[in-house]
Design an enzyme around this catalytic site. Structure first.
Site, PDB file in Angstrom:
ATOM      1  N   GLU A  97       4.968   5.406  13.885  1.00 43.41           N
ATOM      2  CA  GLU A  97       3.782   4.567  13.712  1.00 43.41           C
ATOM      3  C   GLU A  97       3.366   3.942  15.042  1.00 43.41           C
ATOM      4  OE1 GLU A  97       2.582   0.557  11.134  1.00 43.41           O
ATOM      5  OE2 GLU A  97       4.678   1.038  11.575  1.00 43.41           O
TER       6      GLU A  97
ATOM      7  N   LYS B 195      -3.026   3.532   5.790  1.00 38.81           N
ATOM      8  CA  LYS B 195      -2.060   2.668   5.115  1.00 38.81           C
ATOM      9  C   LYS B 195      -2.779   1.769   4.114  1.00 38.81           C
ATOM     10  CE  LYS B 195       1.622  -0.672   6.221  1.00 38.81           C
ATOM     11  NZ  LYS B 195       2.251  -1.441   7.323  1.00 38.81           N
TER      12      LYS B 195
ATOM     13  N   CYS C  70       5.141   2.712   7.541  1.00 32.19           N
ATOM     14  CA  CYS C  70       5.935   1.490   7.677  1.00 32.19           C
ATOM     15  C   CYS C  70       6.592   1.134   6.350  1.00 32.19           C
ATOM     16  CB  CYS C  70       5.074   0.354   8.225  1.00 32.19           C
ATOM     17  SG  CYS C  70       6.038  -1.065   8.821  1.00 32.19           S
TER      18      CYS C  70
END
Length: 589
Positions: free
Chosen positions: A295, A366, A448
């Protein structure tokens, strides 16, 4: 039992809970400590005399657990006031409410007991106290792990990662069945200790109360332990045929993106590690199918900066490197989307997918963002914006993604002799060997801490994901415990959906977990390196958890609601006619 002693017990439970979870001492936690962690808390709350005291004791346990296990949240840039301070306060408040829920059936009882009126009969609730304690604990963990402010760390199930037999029940109950079993065990262990305690001056009538409480609960606990560990052992012994193998280079460049405003050094190091990983596959006479960077490696938003990465780094640009590698890349970076005819701009924290020719083939944005750090609610209002600017000097955030995106990557068929091989005969000739046809691996890329949430990974699995490929930046934590905790929490998704989990992080924990929660391969924390991972892809199959989700939690909520209704009827004020009847019965004729 004095209040001071009760507070010490609650605090000790928090310390034991933190010690049972992955930490600097026990990297993958301690299952044994996890089973006994709540014993002191049960001692304390069993003798609580009011809602206020019970709520206080539960809150102390939550606060101690959170601060001792998640202290690394203070390193999240300038957001410690929210990431550690607000989360600790919120967690304590939620468990305080759980304390009130625990005390409710015992309100008004004598000698720490409780009576319920069921069908006009007085029934003691005392034997069900351990079960009630475990149910309340599960409801607390579910409440803190759900919704916008969800934080699924600091839960008992994290201590179970090292016990793979216990882990297997997650495909039925999720993490909550394991937490229930641990809390139930702790309550029964506490009752057993009270049964033989020699300190009756501290705990009056403890022997009789404990003997009454332990009764059927101990039998139920033994049955649960036998069933759970038998199921887990059988599951571990069952072989899961590997249908496909994805040869992936998982890059861990060990560079904190917050430490530099530019991404050139991070890109150059990632390119060097990728090249070495691809070469290692070639030395093994294998071909790399995919390269994965963590990321936030790229710092300039795509697609606006596509031209930039065609020319930088100067020695060899990123896109020239991808072309020379001849392998698809997954890279973490920002993505800008124009909406409303280009009038509105949305910025996403995204996983960007480039094909062998360095063409951008798609992205996943995300969707579950870190509250008050990646997304700030009501920031469109001047008061909120100005407050955030004063507190942390920051009022902008990412936009949450709204689309579920899966990617197909080519992979090799399984090398197992007992698996079928699909042959491509279209280009075969007499002097040319027939090659196995390549297969597609449908891949979800949670970003994440999204891999910690069944609410995020579940829809990905339902949409057809055969692999969870997580990209993460946890380098800001600067602690091993944070990396191991994130890994342990995420590993449950592999068991819940019987789907392989692979993780590429910038500092750790980079590795591969199979469908039984076992670590296949990994590389050390906080070191730059790469992992040439031969990721096993198993046949997709539905599990109880994948179909019904948190059914166990809903069942416990239903049981607690039924208990509340029964107890509420008992506690309601008596009717006037009942009082008159009672007085008439006292009159002697």
């Amino acid at each position: 039992m004095t209040l001071i002693f009760q507070v010490v017990c609650a605090l000790f439970s928090g310390i034991l809970s933190a010690l049972s979870m992955p930490n600097e001492i026990f990297h993958f936690g301690s299952t044994v400590i996890g089973f006994f962690a709540l014993v002191p808390l049960y001692f304390a709350v069993k003798k609580a005399k009011s809602y206020k005291v019970c709520a206080l004791l539960f809150a102390i346990d939550a606060l101690a657990t959170h601060l001792l296990s998640s202290y690394w949240l203070a390193n999240f840039k300038d957001f410690a006031i929210f990431t550690l301070g607000a989360s600790a306060f919120g967690t304590a408040c939620i468990e305080a409410m759980a304390g009130c829920l625990f005390f409710f059936p015992f309100a008004g009882g004598r000698d720490g007991g409780a009576n319920l009126i069921v069908e006009n009969k007085r029934v003691s609730f005392e034997p069900y106290r351990p079960l009630h304690f475990a149910a309340v604990r599960v409801v607390y963990e579910w409440a803190k792990s759900t919704g916008f402010l969800a934080y699924p760390w600091g839960v008992l199930s994290m201590a179970a990662f090292g016990n793979k037999a216990l882990l297997q029940s997650a495909d039925i109950f999720g993490t909550y069945g394991i937490s229930f079993l641990m809390a139930f065990f702790a309550a029964c262990a506490a009752e057993f200790i009270l049964l033989f305690n020699k300190f009756n001056f501290c705990l009056k009538n403890s022997f009789q109360n404990a003997k009454f409480s332990l009764g059927s609960s101990a039998k139920c606990l033994v049955l649960c332990l036998i069933l759970i560990f038998t199921y887990g052992t059988v599951r571990l012994c069952q072989k899961s045929p590997v249908q496909k193998v994805l040869n992936a280079v998982l890059v861990q460049q060990n560079m904190d993106p917050w430490a530099s405003e530019d991404d050139l050094e991070s890109i150059q190091k990632s390119m060097e590690l990728s090249k070495a990983g691809i070469q290692e596959f070639e030395d093994q006479e294998k071909k790399a199918d995919l390269v994965v960077w963590s990321e936030a490696v790229l710092r300039y938003a795509i697609p606006n900066s596509l031209g930039r990465y065609a020319f930088v780094p100067e020695e060899q640009s990123l896109f020239d490197f991808i072309k020379s590698a001849g392998v698809p890349f997954v890279i973490g970076g920002p993505y800008i989307e124009r909406v409303d005819g280009g009038k509105t701009k949305k910025m996403y924290n995204a996983a960007l997918v480039f094909d062998k020719e360095a063409n951008l083939r798609g992205y996943y944005a995300k969707s579950h963002l870190v509250p008050f750090a990646e997304v700030i609610p009501f920031v469109e209002h001047d008061f909120v914006k100005n407050t955030m600017e004063r507190l942390v000097g920051f009022s902008n955030g990412w936009n949450p993604g709204s689309r579920l995106v899966l990617f197909d990557f080519e992979a090799a068929e399984s090398p197992r002799a007992d698996q079928p091989i699909y042959l491509d005969l279209s280009n075969a000739c007499a002097d040319q060997p027939v090659n196995a046809q390549s297969a597609k691996v449908r891949t979800a890329v949670p970003i994440c801490f999204e891999d910690a949430f069944p609410d995020t990974c579940g829809p990905m699995f339902q949409a057809g994901a055969e692999l969870f490929l997580n990209i993460t930046d946890d380098s800001w934590s600067k602690t091993k415990s944070a990396e191991y905790q994130h890994f342990a929490v995420a590993a449950f998704r592999a068991v819940e959906y019987r789907t392989t989990l692979a993780r590429s992080t910038n500092a750790g924990f980079t590795g591969v977990v199979d469908d039984k929660g076992r670590l296949v391969s990994s590389i050390p924390l906080f070191q730059d390196g790469y992992l040439c991972a031969q990721i096993p892809i198993f046949a997709r199959r539905s599990t109880v958890y994948s179909v019904f989700g948190n059914w166990f939690v809903r069942l416990l909520l239903l049981a607690l609601a039924a208990l509340a209704l029964v107890k509420a009827r008992e506690l309601r004020p008596p009717k006037l006619c009942d009082l008159i009847r009672a007085e008439l019965l006292k009159i002697e004729f």
